[in-house]
Design a protein around this motif. Sequence first.
Motif, PDB file in Angstrom:
ATOM      1  N   THR A  72       0.978  -1.163  -0.069  1.00  0.00           N
ATOM      2  CA  THR A  72      -0.174  -0.035   0.013  1.00  0.00           C
ATOM      3  C   THR A  72       0.937   1.227  -0.006  1.00  0.00           C
ATOM      4  O   THR A  72       0.677   2.274  -0.668  1.00  0.00           O
ATOM      5  N   THR A 102       2.738   1.790  -3.590  1.00  0.00           N
ATOM      6  CA  THR A 102       1.839   2.248  -4.479  1.00  0.00           C
ATOM      7  C   THR A 102       1.510   3.669  -4.012  1.00  0.00           C
ATOM      8  O   THR A 102       1.336   4.538  -4.948  1.00  0.00           O
ATOM      9  N   LEU A 120       4.387   5.691  -5.466  1.00  0.00           N
ATOM     10  CA  LEU A 120       4.124   5.754  -6.820  1.00  0.00           C
ATOM     11  C   LEU A 120       3.017   6.866  -7.179  1.00  0.00           C
ATOM     12  O   LEU A 120       3.321   7.775  -8.168  1.00  0.00           O
ATOM     13  N   ILE A 121       2.004   6.793  -6.633  1.00  0.00           N
ATOM     14  CA  ILE A 121       1.011   7.925  -6.600  1.00  0.00           C
ATOM     15  C   ILE A 121       1.493   9.261  -6.497  1.00  0.00           C
ATOM     16  O   ILE A 121       1.236  10.272  -7.194  1.00  0.00           O
ATOM     17  N   LEU A 142       3.589  10.199  -9.551  1.00  0.00           N
ATOM     18  CA  LEU A 142       2.652  10.540 -10.658  1.00  0.00           C
ATOM     19  C   LEU A 142       2.055  11.943 -10.386  1.00  0.00           C
ATOM     20  O   LEU A 142       1.922  12.523 -11.509  1.00  0.00           O
ATOM     21  N   LEU A 160      -2.864   5.654 -15.601  1.00  0.00           N
ATOM     22  CA  LEU A 160      -1.848   4.998 -14.511  1.00  0.00           C
ATOM     23  C   LEU A 160      -2.386   5.187 -13.320  1.00  0.00           C
ATOM     24  O   LEU A 160      -2.511   4.375 -12.478  1.00  0.00           O
ATOM     25  N   LEU A 161      -2.925   6.755 -13.049  1.00  0.00           N
ATOM     26  CA  LEU A 161      -3.272   6.841 -11.874  1.00  0.00           C
ATOM     27  C   LEU A 161      -4.400   6.478 -11.257  1.00  0.00           C
ATOM     28  O   LEU A 161      -4.530   5.941 -10.241  1.00  0.00           O
ATOM     29  N   LEU A 190      -3.439   2.930 -10.150  1.00  0.00           N
ATOM     30  CA  LEU A 190      -2.836   2.972  -8.931  1.00  0.00           C
ATOM     31  C   LEU A 190      -3.776   3.004  -7.932  1.00  0.00           C
ATOM     32  O   LEU A 190      -3.610   2.464  -6.761  1.00  0.00           O
ATOM     33  N   ILE A 240      -5.809   0.188  -6.919  1.00  0.00           N
ATOM     34  CA  ILE A 240      -5.105  -0.913  -6.271  1.00  0.00           C
ATOM     35  C   ILE A 240      -4.865  -0.419  -4.810  1.00  0.00           C
ATOM     36  O   ILE A 240      -4.881  -1.143  -3.913  1.00  0.00           O
ATOM     37  N   HIS A 241      -4.414   0.806  -4.691  1.00  0.00           N
ATOM     38  CA  HIS A 241      -4.194   1.599  -3.443  1.00  0.00           C
ATOM     39  C   HIS A 241      -5.251   1.463  -2.778  1.00  0.00           C
ATOM     40  O   HIS A 241      -5.335   0.797  -1.184  1.00  0.00           O
TER      41      HIS A 241
END
Lengths: 439, 145, 390
Positions: free
Chosen positions: C123, C126, C129-130, C133, C200-201, C204, C207-208
Amino acid sequence: MTCGTCHVEAKEQWSGSVHASIRCQECHGGEGTYTLSSDEAAAYVSRGDAPSRSFDHGPSFAGPPDRRQIPELCGNCHADVERMNPFGLRTDQLARYWTSGHGKTLREKGDDRVAVCTDCHGNHDVLGSRDPNCKTHPKNIPDTCATCHVDTALMGEFDLPVEVVEEYRQSVHGTLLLEQGDTGAPTCATCHGNHSAMPPGFATVGAVCGQCHQHAAIEFAKSVHSTLSDHKGCVQCHGGGEGRHFHLIERITKPTGLLIQRYEHLLASEPSPTPQRINEALNPDPRRIMEHALPTCMECHDDLEDDESLPKLFQLLEEIAKAEQRYVATARRLDEVGQGVLLVDNQRFKFEDARTHLIELAPLQHTLDNSVIDGKVDELNVVCAQVNKELDELERGLRLRRGALIPIWVFALVFAGACYAKYKRLKLRHVKPLPARSD
Amino acid sequence: MTNTEKHPTRRGFLDWLIGIGTSVTGLAMAVPALMYLWPAARTGGSDNVEVEGASDMAPGQSKTVQVGGKAVIVVRSHGGFEAYSAICTHLGCLVQWDGTKRQFLCPCHAAAFDAQGRVVSGPPPAPLPPYRVKEVAGKVYVSPT
Amino acid sequence: MGLSHRIKSFLDDRFDTATARTIIDQQAHKRLPPHTSWFHVFGSLSLLLFVSQTITGILLLVYYRPTPEDAHQSIQYITAEVHFGWLYRQIHAWGATLMILVVLLHMLRTYFHGAYKKPRELTWITGVLIFILTITFGFTGYLLPWNQIAFWATTVGTESANKVPYIGGWLRYLLRGGDAVTGETLSRFFVLHVIILPWLLTGLVVIHLLLMRLNNLTTLERVGEEKPVPPDSGIPFFPVHVAKEGVVAVLLLAVLVTLSVLAPWEIGEPADPLSTPPHIKPEWYFLPSYQLLKYFEGPYGAMIGIVACSVPFLLLFLWPFLDRGKERHPRKRPLAVAFGVLGLVAALFLGYLGHISETEQTFFGKRYHIDLLGWPHEIVEEQGDAEQAH
């Protein structure tokens, strides 16, 4: 030996001139090459000194041409269409010269103190007029004419004023040419002609000025003054005033850029000036036109008390001054509003029309017709009013946006408060408090 | 539990308030978005069309641009720029500028207009309507008169 | 029979709606740990801002044209002519800034609560990564108005890609779509900003959220000793936590509108590749890296600088695996908290230096010129006079 062996300086000038391809004999006669023994050469060839005795150049030698002969001598080639054709040069200069004041005096009186070709173009050192060193390059023309025309003694004999060159240098045209380096500005020759140099008469001065100032000439032709036989045309007002010789040509109104510059200068010292002060700043000398023109105006308008044309003129000037004020104030406001978040590109674009109208006012003044001026000023006012109206709307929108924040916040606080109360209540209903923490 | 039951009206008011708040917020988002999507009328100078590359045009040259969807022909004369409708008043063909004759020529029925748009020869019933030309900061704009 | 009833029976005839309803009910009313506080709203606020950015972004796309000739003018058109165009542009611009801020606050909360520890490492990753992004969104979106400041900030920004060891030149070429920032750059930034990054966001974020739901929110208990949320004193997500988030969401929207009206982003002059305006600086979220890069010079220095700038991000990714302590409560892990505070202070300090570098500031009544590296130099008046006299 060639001519240049002895005439070193002349050869140097000639070889750098546009005439480097024609030979000495074409103007001076003589042989071109001479064969001398070394003794003779030693005797004649000077090393900067004058030759010790005169040299026999041969029977065809004509020597330095007589000043009276020079126009015809140059004309031998320069009035020959066939010869000048390859160079794309005009061939009417000689004919024109004989029509000029210079040419007439030379031909009719035989007076060789007048300007001949070589006085303006040089003799051995003739250059093209595009060459900045050329005496007939636009920037050098005032000086070239001044070689004779400021000579008090010489001009006195022809009863010509010597002040004209200095007046020209101070005039709007002279400063443009000499100080700002605008070679497109008129020189002496632009108005007087070059080869056919002659002062235009007052009857035709309008035509001379009108070659460049077309609009002003057209509008002036509509005025009552253009119908008067003893009116001096443009120079009556623009010629520098009494005691001048019509060469101190001046602008009487101001270009638009200068207006804004003056207005901002005023605002720098006085943040909120009165209309009176603005008028004074924009038109530091609103009656200057009269200072120049009044004495001559008085010749006809001698009864100031009864003459109704003067109040009309003042009214006309007043109208223009008001239009100028309106223009600068609106220009200023556009800049101010445009500095923030508002976009005023459309308004700026519309305002260009006002600028056009303001520029159009300058030639229209020459009609001295109040109704014409009023009409143009009205057009300008309409544009300014339209632009101001749109700016008002833009600013109103901005105020509205800011004002709307108050109800938005009232609403947000009430709504958030309601959510908070709801949260508290729901928590009480759904969540049991944790047992007291052991650690 | 007992707390809320004691104030049924207050609870009702709160729910009502939150309901109103949610709807108002939703409307406040949706209405401007719909207005945003409604095509905005272009005002003011937007119908001014810039003549691209006008400064590179030599005197006597012409260029055709679109103003409000209509073809307009811009001619550079010695005095400045002039613009006329490029639509022949006869049958609507597009006229071309002939720099040497200083005429607008219509290719369809050999009509000719002079540099001021007036009919010189041919069948057109009316002159070419002029357009307004403005020069601002070195750029040339054309707009309907 | 009412319409809703009909729809319900229509669906019931075709799908196993009972199971779906149970799952949705379970998720909606799932109990969050009792210590769930006001600090736990930043995640949902980030989501709210992401939705706002998506909606306003789509609206802006209706009128925006991504070419060097049209971009600036189309933004002007949106601002000046389209109804409420100014509002959507401002909300989009301010929303971007606020979103980065809120995501950062969310990360800080997570860090200090030790929420990245087992079992929630993925978590966290990701989430990082968020964050990256989101910043990339900011960087690509900044160029789109094609104004002077954006053009040159992008030129400087992509130039620093050149300092990456070995592949720097290649990377810069790829980013710019050529040797310089041109229409090609605008095109690829546009595609990144409106197509690639949003999807992409979105992926993500999904998933997050799933991961967050699977593991529930962290309690402050030791790793491996987490007790299930007590059924009575846990806080039901709906309606209790949602009501709390409602309070903050309404205030956030009001703040967003207020900023849009009172502190609007100016459109500025259109981009001019032939004249660089003075004092080009990136947006605030790039200032720490921007300032850090300045301290490394020369071919090797620049390389070290880039590495130094990427270390914090690398640390963020690896942190769950580096900090293997079992404790979660901030008071019981002073080292990690100290490290976090230190990192935060360093970033704020570097950012501040970047902000004041190459300007004049007054400290304690004296004027200082702050140089490129952030060193203050006192301005001596006599010297100024002497220069004026010259």
